[in-house]
Write a protein that holds these residues in place. Structure first.
Motif, short mmCIF file in Angstrom:
data_model
loop_
_atom_site.label_atom_id
_atom_site.label_comp_id
_atom_site.label_asym_id
_atom_site.label_seq_id
_atom_site.Cartn_x
_atom_site.Cartn_y
_atom_site.Cartn_z
N VAL A 4 46.79 44.47 50.38
CA VAL A 4 46.49 43.28 49.58
C VAL A 4 45.08 42.84 49.92
CG1 VAL A 4 47.14 40.90 49.04
CG2 VAL A 4 48.92 42.60 49.55
N PRO A 5 44.15 42.90 48.97
CA PRO A 5 42.77 42.53 49.28
C PRO A 5 42.63 41.03 49.47
CG PRO A 5 43.00 42.99 46.94
CD PRO A 5 44.33 43.33 47.57
N ALA A 6 41.57 40.62 50.16
CA ALA A 6 41.26 39.21 50.32
C ALA A 6 40.92 38.60 48.96
CB ALA A 6 40.08 39.05 51.28
N PRO A 7 41.07 37.28 48.81
CA PRO A 7 40.80 36.64 47.51
C PRO A 7 39.41 36.96 46.96
CG PRO A 7 41.92 35.11 48.96
CD PRO A 7 41.62 36.32 49.78
N ALA A 8 38.40 36.98 47.82
CA ALA A 8 37.05 37.28 47.34
C ALA A 8 36.96 38.71 46.82
CB ALA A 8 36.04 37.05 48.46
N THR A 34 36.13 51.44 49.82
CA THR A 34 36.26 51.44 48.37
C THR A 34 35.19 50.56 47.75
OG1 THR A 34 38.65 51.77 48.54
CG2 THR A 34 37.80 51.03 46.42
N VAL A 35 34.48 51.08 46.75
CA VAL A 35 33.47 50.30 46.05
C VAL A 35 34.10 49.65 44.82
CG1 VAL A 35 31.55 51.70 46.85
CG2 VAL A 35 32.73 52.34 44.75
N TYR A 36 33.57 48.50 44.42
CA TYR A 36 34.13 47.78 43.28
C TYR A 36 33.97 48.56 41.98
CZ TYR A 36 34.20 43.84 46.52
OH TYR A 36 34.44 43.03 47.60
N ALA A 47 39.51 40.50 45.64
CA ALA A 47 40.29 40.56 44.41
C ALA A 47 39.48 40.03 43.23
CB ALA A 47 41.58 39.77 44.58
N ALA A 48 38.74 38.94 43.45
CA ALA A 48 37.93 38.37 42.38
C ALA A 48 36.87 39.36 41.91
CB ALA A 48 37.28 37.07 42.85
N MET A 49 36.26 40.09 42.85
CA MET A 49 35.25 41.08 42.49
C MET A 49 35.87 42.26 41.74
SD MET A 49 32.29 40.01 43.22
CE MET A 49 31.35 41.52 43.07
N PHE A 50 37.04 42.71 42.19
CA PHE A 50 37.73 43.78 41.47
C PHE A 50 38.05 43.35 40.04
CE2 PHE A 50 38.85 45.87 45.58
CZ PHE A 50 38.44 47.15 45.24
N VAL A 51 38.54 42.11 39.87
CA VAL A 51 38.88 41.63 38.53
C VAL A 51 37.63 41.54 37.66
CG1 VAL A 51 39.72 39.63 37.24
CG2 VAL A 51 40.95 40.41 39.28
N HIS A 52 36.54 41.06 38.23
CA HIS A 52 35.29 40.97 37.46
C HIS A 52 34.83 42.36 37.02
CE1 HIS A 52 31.18 40.12 36.29
NE2 HIS A 52 30.73 40.93 37.24
N HIS A 53 34.79 43.29 37.95
CA HIS A 53 34.33 44.64 37.61
C HIS A 53 35.28 45.33 36.63
CE1 HIS A 53 30.87 45.45 40.38
NE2 HIS A 53 31.36 44.36 40.95
N GLY A 54 36.59 45.13 36.81
CA GLY A 54 37.55 45.80 35.95
C GLY A 54 37.68 45.18 34.58
N THR A 55 37.46 43.86 34.48
CA THR A 55 37.66 43.16 33.21
C THR A 55 36.34 42.97 32.46
OG1 THR A 55 39.51 41.98 34.23
CG2 THR A 55 38.68 41.13 32.15
N SER A 56 35.41 42.23 33.07
CA SER A 56 34.16 41.93 32.37
C SER A 56 33.28 43.16 32.19
CB SER A 56 33.38 40.85 33.12
OG SER A 56 34.04 39.61 33.03
N LEU A 57 33.32 44.08 33.14
CA LEU A 57 32.48 45.28 33.05
C LEU A 57 33.28 46.51 32.64
CD1 LEU A 57 30.33 44.78 36.30
CD2 LEU A 57 29.87 44.00 33.98
N GLY A 58 34.57 46.36 32.43
CA GLY A 58 35.41 47.49 32.08
C GLY A 58 36.16 47.32 30.78
#
Length: 625
Positions: free
Chosen positions: A272-276, A366-368, A278-289
């Protein structure tokens, strides 16, 4: 009078022409909407166009990373054995994918054509399944081919299509998401139990290809419930359960059996990643993906070889895509009835895919950008298209003041929007193909396969393949004996060879040398060095060696042809063929210590051992002629 007659005739002709144009327009309007046959033909033409476009990408591809692991395992183990099929592949449970890869490798060893054929066939199956469920949701409406085009050409599915191992996971799941949802709709509308049977079988098959297919029956249930919701049925969840109970119960039994098997085979290391994070993963996966892909992005791709490409959309496209999504949400929520839960379901599915990616793949190394690879959200393409179909199916509100939705829904406007998105998607496909082809290790297999086929006379010591082909983290499947194991037209891999050869970084077979770490000490017996009799003996080294896999250049004079056993310290002995007379052998040996133990195998064999080197193999620059 004559002039007046001409004027009258001209006016009459103009009137007749206007009436003819009006009649033609009226006839054209009467032909709209087109017949179901025309709509189906248009949809099938789009499927064929996608098959051609995607086939041009796939056929120009190459075996990559996990593909080689799948092929290597298929040649090292019996095809139907539990050790081959029931294997934890980096957290994946995929026996059907292993079996498919094994059959393809058996028919065409290390040939991309076999892998490409499976990808093209699976993509075609998924496309037809999506067409089927769209037809069930919307009927023979002109919007069906438009929605189908959004799925067929979306860049969301590109990375999983080009990579064989990823496609063997994702494409069967995409097909199952659409097919089982269609079966659930047919079961709810007709009550025929055969749809429960086929839906259960398809779910089980999809689970055998990819563990994420556990979501398939849940998506099917959501589709049935949301159809009831937008149609205005009271208690849509209860109605969906009752109408599809045979399918849900059967799928539940399949999931229970599968879960027990999965937990037995796979040792999942979830984090389970830290909140920060997780937020970066969501940004990269959603806004940039995901979001740029909805309008045909990302237009550009980046990669760090040997890693796969990831999306790099320009900022303007990201902003525009979010505006489009926001406008679509506002328009449908205001102009359509009962669509809130449809939006919630689409968001929930994308979120579930990103959460699965985070807990399964996040870590300190793991990179974002992994979230921008789109592989982990490719199946969302099916769910998002189904969601748009449900938004279209929902009835319009009666407020005549809201005209935006009706304006956008006009056929010319809708066709123009879809055409723009498809054009954008095709450009993203072109740029992806360029990035995918820019792989320094792409030609390694072809060169190595040809070089090995032309030089089968001398056994090869094993070695890792090029770093651009497989990194050491894939050990032991990064070894040449594993990667090229499926080939029949090649030299044998052995622990000893009379001539040292190696594959260089390009895949050429070249002469090689042993870079010395220690030396075999020249013995004291004149004209012999160290004599090894029938009882065997020890050959001293110039110093101790740490435990490792070393290569020994063994210079010997043998009294006869035969075999000697060579060991380093307490390591496992290696049998080395020797020939009568003065020769050299190169031995791959694992162990530690400062002496070599040499013992003849069989009677009548004695040896003299001279000085030599112990170290690692270094490929030369001279290709084997």
């Amino acid at each position: 009078m004559g002039a007046n007659a001409v004027v009258v005739d001209t006016q009459g002709a103009a009137t007749d022409s206007a009436q003819a144009r009006t009649t033609a327009v009226g006839q054209h309007l009467r032909r709209w909407p087109p017949s179901p046959r025309v709509i189906l033909a248009a949809a099938l033409v789009l499927v064929a166009a996608q098959a051609v476009a995607r086939a041009s990408l796939v056929l120009d591809g190459h075996l990559y990373w996990d593909d080689l692991i799948l092929a290597g395992r298929s040649s090292a183990m019996p095809l139907l054995s539990p050790e081959f099929l029931l294997y934890d592949h980096d957290g994946h449970f995929m026996p059907a994918a292993f079996l498919t890869a094994g059959v393809a490798t058996m028919l065409a060893p290390l040939q991309w054509s076999a892998a490409a054929a499976t990808l093209i066939a699976l993509q075609l199956l998924a496309a037809l399944a999506v067409l089927r469920v769209l037809w069930l949701l919307l009927g023979p409406r002109p919007v069906v081919p438009a929605l189908l085009a959004l799925y067929l050409f979306t860049p969301l599915t590109l990375p999983s299509l080009a990579w064989w191992a990823a496609g063997l996971n994702s494409l069967p799941m995409q097909a199952a998401l659409a097919w089982v949802a269609g079966d659930a709709l047919l079961l709810a509308s007709t009550g025929r139990r055969r749809y429960a049977l086929t839906g259960t079988v398809v779910t089980a098959v999809a689970l055998a290809f990819f563990e994420k297919s556990v979501l398939v029956p849940f998506v099917a249930f959501a589709v049935v419930a949301l159809v009831a919701r937008v149609d205005g049925t009271s208690s849509p969840v209860r109605g969906a359960w009752r109408s599809g109970r045979p399918l849900w119960l059967a799928c539940g039994a399949v999931l229970a059996v599968w879960a027990a098997l999965y937990l037995t085979v796979v040792d999942s290391q979830l984090r389970v990643p830290a909140p920060a994070e997780a937020a970066m993963f969501v940004h990269h996966g959603t806004s940039l993906g995901v979001v740029p892909a909805l309008v045909g992005g990302p237009w550009g791709w980046e990669r760090w070889p040997p890693g796969p490409p990831w999306a790099i959309p320009p900022t303007g496209l990201v902003v525009a895509a979010w505006i489009v999504v926001a406008l679509a949400a506002v328009v449908t929520l205001r102009c359509k009835q009962r669509t809130g839960w449809v939006w919630a379901a689409m968001v929930a599915y994308v979120a579930a895919s990103e959460v699965a990616m985070m807990v399964g793949r996040s870590g300190p190394d793991t990179v974002y950008e992994i979230a921008q690879s789109l592989r982990y959200t490719s199946d969302s393409a099916v769910v998002l298209v189904l969601g748009v179909a449900l938004l279209i199916r929902a009835p319009s509100r009666l407020d005549t003041g809201r005209t935006v939705g009706r304006h956008v829904a006009r056929p010319p406007v809708a066709a123009a929007i879809v055409a723009l998105i498809v054009t954008s998607s095709l450009w993203s496909t072109v740029t992806f193909a360029r990035s995918w082809d820019a792989n320094p290790g792409a030609g390694y297999l072809d060169i190595a396969r040809d070089s090995l086929a032309r030089h089968r006379d001398v056994p090869l010591l094993d070695q890792p393949v090029s770093l651009m082909t497989l990194l050491p983290v894939a050990a032991p499947w990064n070894m040449a004996s594993r990667v090229f194991g499926p080939l029949t037209d090649r030299p044998a891999f052995a622990s000893a060879t009379p001539e040292l050869r190696a594959l260089d970084e390009s895949g050429r077979l070249v002469s090689a040398t042993v870079e010395p770490t220690r030396w075999v000490v020249q013995g004291q017996e004149p004209g012999c060095g160290t004599r090894i009799g029938q009882a065997g003996g020890e050959v001293p080294l110039s110093g101790p060696l740490m435990i490792w896999e070393w290569t020994v250049a063994l210079n010997y004079h043998a009294s006869a042809d035969g075999t000697v056993s060579v060991a380093l310290g307490a390591g496992s002995p290696v049998d080395v063929p020797v020939r009568a007379g003065l020769h050299q052998a190169f031995v791959r040996i694992y162990g530690t210590g400062s002496v070599l133990s040499v013992r003849p195998v069989g009677p009548g064999l004695e040896l003299c051992i001279g000085s030599g080197t112990v170290g690692v193999v270094v490929p030369g620059t001279e290709a084997i002629p």
